[in-house]
Design a protein around this motif. Sequence first.
Motif, PDB file in Angstrom:
ATOM      1  N   ALA A  62       0.841  -1.209   0.000  1.00 51.02           N
ATOM      2  CA  ALA A  62       0.000   0.000   0.000  1.00 51.02           C
ATOM      3  C   ALA A  62       0.872   1.254   0.000  1.00 51.02           C
ATOM      4  N   ALA A  63       1.964   1.229   0.775  1.00 52.98           N
ATOM      5  CA  ALA A  63       2.877   2.374   0.819  1.00 52.98           C
ATOM      6  C   ALA A  63       3.595   2.543  -0.515  1.00 52.98           C
ATOM      7  N   ILE A  64       3.996   1.444  -1.137  1.00 49.70           N
ATOM      8  CA  ILE A  64       4.664   1.511  -2.444  1.00 49.70           C
ATOM      9  C   ILE A  64       3.711   2.125  -3.478  1.00 49.70           C
ATOM     10  N   ASP A  65       2.463   1.677  -3.479  1.00 46.94           N
ATOM     11  CA  ASP A  65       1.481   2.208  -4.429  1.00 46.94           C
ATOM     12  C   ASP A  65       1.273   3.704  -4.221  1.00 46.94           C
ATOM     13  N   PHE A  66       1.289   4.148  -2.960  1.00 45.37           N
ATOM     14  CA  PHE A  66       1.089   5.565  -2.658  1.00 45.37           C
ATOM     15  C   PHE A  66       2.311   6.396  -3.072  1.00 45.37           C
ATOM     16  N   ILE A  67       3.497   5.973  -2.668  1.00 48.87           N
ATOM     17  CA  ILE A  67       4.725   6.746  -2.928  1.00 48.87           C
ATOM     18  C   ILE A  67       5.018   6.798  -4.424  1.00 48.87           C
ATOM     19  N   ASP A  68       4.858   5.669  -5.095  1.00 48.98           N
ATOM     20  CA  ASP A  68       5.236   5.531  -6.511  1.00 48.98           C
ATOM     21  C   ASP A  68       4.050   5.774  -7.444  1.00 48.98           C
ATOM     22  N   ASN A  69       3.055   6.515  -6.967  1.00 50.30           N
ATOM     23  CA  ASN A  69       1.831   6.742  -7.742  1.00 50.30           C
ATOM     24  C   ASN A  69       2.111   7.398  -9.096  1.00 50.30           C
ATOM     25  N   GLY A  70       2.968   8.397  -9.103  1.00 50.67           N
ATOM     26  CA  GLY A  70       3.314   9.053 -10.365  1.00 50.67           C
ATOM     27  C   GLY A  70       2.215   9.915 -10.906  1.00 50.67           C
ATOM     28  N   GLY A  71       1.589  10.694 -10.028  1.00 45.84           N
ATOM     29  CA  GLY A  71       0.515  11.570 -10.467  1.00 45.84           C
ATOM     30  C   GLY A  71       0.996  12.724 -11.321  1.00 45.84           C
ATOM     31  N   ASP A 129       8.694  10.815 -14.312  1.00 42.50           N
ATOM     32  CA  ASP A 129       8.838   9.955 -15.483  1.00 42.50           C
ATOM     33  C   ASP A 129       9.392   8.578 -15.135  1.00 42.50           C
ATOM     34  N   TYR A 130       9.865   8.384 -13.911  1.00 44.38           N
ATOM     35  CA  TYR A 130      10.405   7.081 -13.510  1.00 44.38           C
ATOM     36  C   TYR A 130       9.414   6.280 -12.656  1.00 44.38           C
ATOM     37  N   CYS A 131       8.299   6.891 -12.250  1.00 45.41           N
ATOM     38  CA  CYS A 131       7.296   6.193 -11.434  1.00 45.41           C
ATOM     39  C   CYS A 131       6.574   5.141 -12.268  1.00 45.41           C
ATOM     40  N   GLN A 132       6.174   4.068 -11.625  1.00 46.32           N
ATOM     41  CA  GLN A 132       5.480   2.993 -12.328  1.00 46.32           C
ATOM     42  C   GLN A 132       4.072   2.778 -11.783  1.00 46.32           C
ATOM     43  N   GLY A 133       3.570   3.754 -11.004  1.00 41.60           N
ATOM     44  CA  GLY A 133       2.236   3.635 -10.416  1.00 41.60           C
ATOM     45  C   GLY A 133       1.128   3.900 -11.423  1.00 41.60           C
ATOM     46  N   LYS A 134      -0.109   3.838 -10.925  1.00 44.04           N
ATOM     47  CA  LYS A 134      -1.290   3.969 -11.777  1.00 44.04           C
ATOM     48  C   LYS A 134      -1.652   5.412 -12.077  1.00 44.04           C
TER      49      LYS A 134
END
Length: 200
Positions: free
Chosen positions: A85-94, A98-103
Motif C-alpha cells: 500500500a505504501a509503495i502504491d502511494f509513494i510511486d503513484n506518479g501523479g 517519469d520514472y514512477c510505475q504507479g497507476k
Amino acid sequence: MAKRSAPEVNAGSMADIAFLLLIFFLVTTTIETDAGLNRKLPPIEDQPEDPPPLKKKNIFQVLINQNNDILVEDEPMEIGNIRQAAIDFIDNGGQDCDYCQGKGDPASSDNPIKAVVSLQHVRETEYATYIAVQNELVAAYNTLRNREAQRLFGENFTTMEANFNDGGYEGNKESLEEKITQIREMYPLKLSEAEPKERE
C-alpha cells in the motif's frame, strides 16, 4: 616433646595474581549493547518561516490503536499489506515523475518527492507492533530504491549503501556516493512519526 612452628605461607604474590585475574576478566568479558533504530537527523538548514502547505492527498496516514489494529487511510489493514500500500502511494506518479510505475491515481500522491508517510499510535500500542509497522514502511522505500538502482546502475541500493559504509571497499567511493544520492533524491525517505495520541 617440642612444639613445631607452622610454616608461613608466602602471600606476597597473591596481589599480583588477583590483579592479573582482574585484567583477564575485564579483557575477555563482552558487554551487551542495545541495538537502536538506525536513524540520522537531517542537517540543520535555514528554513522559511512558513513551510509550504502539504496537500492532504500527499499524506499517507497510518494509525495504530490500543488494540494494535492498524488503520491505513482510515481503512483497516493487516501488517503484511502495508508495504505494498505504501509503495502504491509513494510511486503513484501523479505529476512530474517519469520514472514512477504507479497507476497515476488522482486521489493519491503527486510524486515520491511530495509524498509523506505519517505514522501515529496511541500510548497503549505494543512496541512490537509499532516497530513491525515502521519496518514495513521503511521496507517500502527500500524496495523502490532497490528497483531504481537496479534499473539505472544494475546494482542493489542496499548493497551500494553497504559498500559505501564498508571501510575496505576498493571501488570509486565518490561515484558510488553520487549514485546513492541520486536514488535518495528520487525516493526521499519522508516518514513522519507523530506524537502518540491518548486512547481512542
